[in-house]
Design a protein around this motif. Structure first.
Motif, short mmCIF file in Angstrom:
data_model
loop_
_atom_site.label_atom_id
_atom_site.label_comp_id
_atom_site.label_asym_id
_atom_site.label_seq_id
_atom_site.Cartn_x
_atom_site.Cartn_y
_atom_site.Cartn_z
N PRO A 98 3.42 16.28 6.69
CA PRO A 98 4.00 15.36 5.69
C PRO A 98 4.46 14.06 6.36
O PRO A 98 4.99 14.07 7.47
N GLY A 99 4.18 12.95 5.68
CA GLY A 99 4.54 11.64 6.21
C GLY A 99 3.44 11.02 7.06
O GLY A 99 3.36 9.80 7.17
N ALA A 100 2.58 11.84 7.67
CA ALA A 100 1.52 11.30 8.51
C ALA A 100 0.35 10.78 7.70
O ALA A 100 -0.35 9.85 8.11
N THR A 101 0.14 11.36 6.53
CA THR A 101 -0.93 10.90 5.65
C THR A 101 -0.46 11.04 4.20
O THR A 101 0.20 12.03 3.85
N MET A 102 -0.79 10.05 3.37
CA MET A 102 -0.39 10.06 1.97
C MET A 102 -1.52 9.50 1.11
O MET A 102 -2.30 8.66 1.57
N VAL A 103 -1.57 9.96 -0.14
CA VAL A 103 -2.54 9.45 -1.11
C VAL A 103 -1.80 9.19 -2.42
O VAL A 103 -1.10 10.08 -2.94
N LEU A 104 -1.98 7.98 -2.97
CA LEU A 104 -1.40 7.61 -4.25
C LEU A 104 -2.55 7.15 -5.15
O LEU A 104 -3.33 6.28 -4.78
N ARG A 105 -2.65 7.74 -6.36
CA ARG A 105 -3.74 7.34 -7.25
C ARG A 105 -3.27 7.31 -8.69
O ARG A 105 -2.42 8.11 -9.10
N TRP A 106 -3.87 6.42 -9.46
CA TRP A 106 -3.52 6.24 -10.86
C TRP A 106 -4.69 5.58 -11.59
O TRP A 106 -5.63 5.11 -10.97
N GLU A 107 -4.59 5.52 -12.92
CA GLU A 107 -5.66 4.96 -13.73
C GLU A 107 -5.10 3.93 -14.68
O GLU A 107 -4.06 4.15 -15.32
N LEU A 125 4.61 2.78 -0.29
CA LEU A 125 3.28 2.90 -0.88
C LEU A 125 3.31 2.50 -2.36
O LEU A 125 2.40 1.80 -2.86
N ILE A 126 4.36 2.93 -3.07
CA ILE A 126 4.47 2.57 -4.49
C ILE A 126 4.68 1.07 -4.66
O ILE A 126 4.10 0.45 -5.55
N ASP A 127 5.47 0.44 -3.79
CA ASP A 127 5.68 -1.00 -3.86
C ASP A 127 4.37 -1.76 -3.65
O ASP A 127 4.11 -2.75 -4.34
N LEU A 128 3.56 -1.32 -2.68
CA LEU A 128 2.27 -1.96 -2.43
C LEU A 128 1.38 -1.87 -3.68
O LEU A 128 0.69 -2.83 -4.05
N ALA A 129 1.39 -0.69 -4.33
CA ALA A 129 0.57 -0.51 -5.52
C ALA A 129 1.01 -1.43 -6.66
O ALA A 129 0.17 -2.00 -7.38
N GLU A 130 2.30 -1.58 -6.84
CA GLU A 130 2.81 -2.36 -7.95
C GLU A 130 2.63 -3.86 -7.74
O GLU A 130 2.66 -4.64 -8.70
N ASN A 131 2.41 -4.29 -6.49
CA ASN A 131 2.28 -5.73 -6.21
C ASN A 131 0.86 -6.14 -5.89
O ASN A 131 0.63 -7.23 -5.34
N MET A 132 -0.09 -5.31 -6.23
CA MET A 132 -1.49 -5.70 -6.03
C MET A 132 -1.86 -6.82 -6.98
O MET A 132 -1.48 -6.84 -8.15
N LEU A 169 5.01 3.86 7.09
CA LEU A 169 5.20 3.63 5.66
C LEU A 169 5.69 4.91 5.00
O LEU A 169 5.21 6.01 5.28
N GLY A 170 6.66 4.74 4.06
CA GLY A 170 7.17 5.88 3.30
C GLY A 170 6.61 5.88 1.89
O GLY A 170 5.80 5.02 1.50
#
Length: 298
Positions: free
Chosen positions: A255-264, A290-297, A285-286
């Motif tokens: 945990p923490g070493a790899t993460m995946v975030l996905r949405w549609e 990751l969520i902040d990066l997604a929301e600011n694309m 990165l925590g």
């Protein structure tokens, strides 16, 4: 007196020379062969006589020699043809031909001197995985036919390496990385790899629904529901047996070493994945990052 002739008496009356007298006569007169003998030798009459006895009186020496040469030539040609056919049409022949050809190959000498350069040879290939991402974002967008969003707000030091397009999934994939402190332009070492996928095709089926609570998190990306996996998550199952329902097993590690975030979002699907096994704690990165990066694309 009798007229009867006696051969014995005649021999007795003749004088027979002694050996010394014969030798003296030969030394005095030195007899030599006559001209006729030389002519006979010159015309090879003894060879003709021998050949006539064996082959007949119509035998001619020159024709005989020509026949012998023709037989030898025909025999040699036939032998060569058989050897060529053997080498061309049989496995044993081909192996034999290959073995012979090795003797005619020029091999470098064992003592040849090789000059080595300490300067790396220039190359246009950046190596894996960089050579998979050769497009910029605009080129990938033109191929995909939809607007491609890029990350904004990355911390200092992050690098955009390029993008790729997969026509089967109608997918654009952007590749970012954070170089390690000991990375150089000629010898790149990355601390973190980050990939952003945008596609019209279906997500890869991870079977996350089989994982217990706490493995996959439900989160919000702006107004869209998203799934977040923290750690290496994989799902396996046992082979079904009669009367037994297939049993799924969800495992999680690092945990923490790899993460995946996905949405549609409407017609497009998005996924951000990060691998940071060797990153320092100060740059890792925590989940919230990751969520902040997604929301600011954008």
């Amino acid at each position: 007196m009798s007229d009867h002739f006696s051969f014995d008496s005649t021999l007795q009356q003749q004088s027979i020379p002694e050996t010394d007298e014969i030798e003296g006569l030969l030394r005095t007169y030195r007899p030599t062969p006559g001209q006729s003998l030389y002519e006979q030798v010159a015309t090879n009459t003894w060879m003709k006589s021998k050949a006539n006895k064996r082959y007949g009186t119509n035998f001619h020496l020159s024709g005989f020699i020509k026949k012998i040469n023709l037989r030898w030539a025909l025999g040699l040609i036939a032998t060569l043809l058989m050897v060529v056919m053997f080498m061309a049409f049989t496995p044993q022949g081909r192996s034999f031909a290959q073995a012979i050809s090795r003797y005619f190959q020029i091999n470098p000498s064992d003592h040849a001197t090789e000059v080595l350069s300490l300067t790396p040879m220039p190359t246009n290939d950046p190596g894996y995985p960089y050579n998979l991402y050769t497009l910029d974002a605009a080129q990938a967008e033109a191929l995909a036919g939809f607007e491609v969003k890029e990350l904004t707000g990355l911390p200092e030091g992050w690098v955009f390496n390029g993008s790729s397009y997969n026509p089967d999934l109608q997918q654009v994939k952007l590749f970012y990385s954070l170089p390690s402190a000991n990375s150089t332009p000629s010898q790149r070492v990355e601390a973190i790899y980050l990939y952003v996928s945008q596609q019209k095709g279906a997500f890869e089926d991870f079977n996350w629904g089989e994982c217990p609570t706490g493995t996959i998190f439900k989160v919000q990306v702006n107004n869209w529901l998203a799934e977040l996996s923290d750690g290496s998550v994989w799902v396996t199952y046992t082979e079904p047996t009669p009367g037994v329902t297939r049993e799924w097993t969800c495992e999680r590690a690092d945990p923490g070493a790899t993460m995946v975030l996905r949405w549609e979002e409407t017609t497009l699907k998005y996924q951000i994945s990060v691998d940071q096994f060797f990153a320092d704690e100060s740059v890792i990165l925590g989940q919230s990052d990751l969520i902040d990066l997604a929301e600011n694309m954008q």
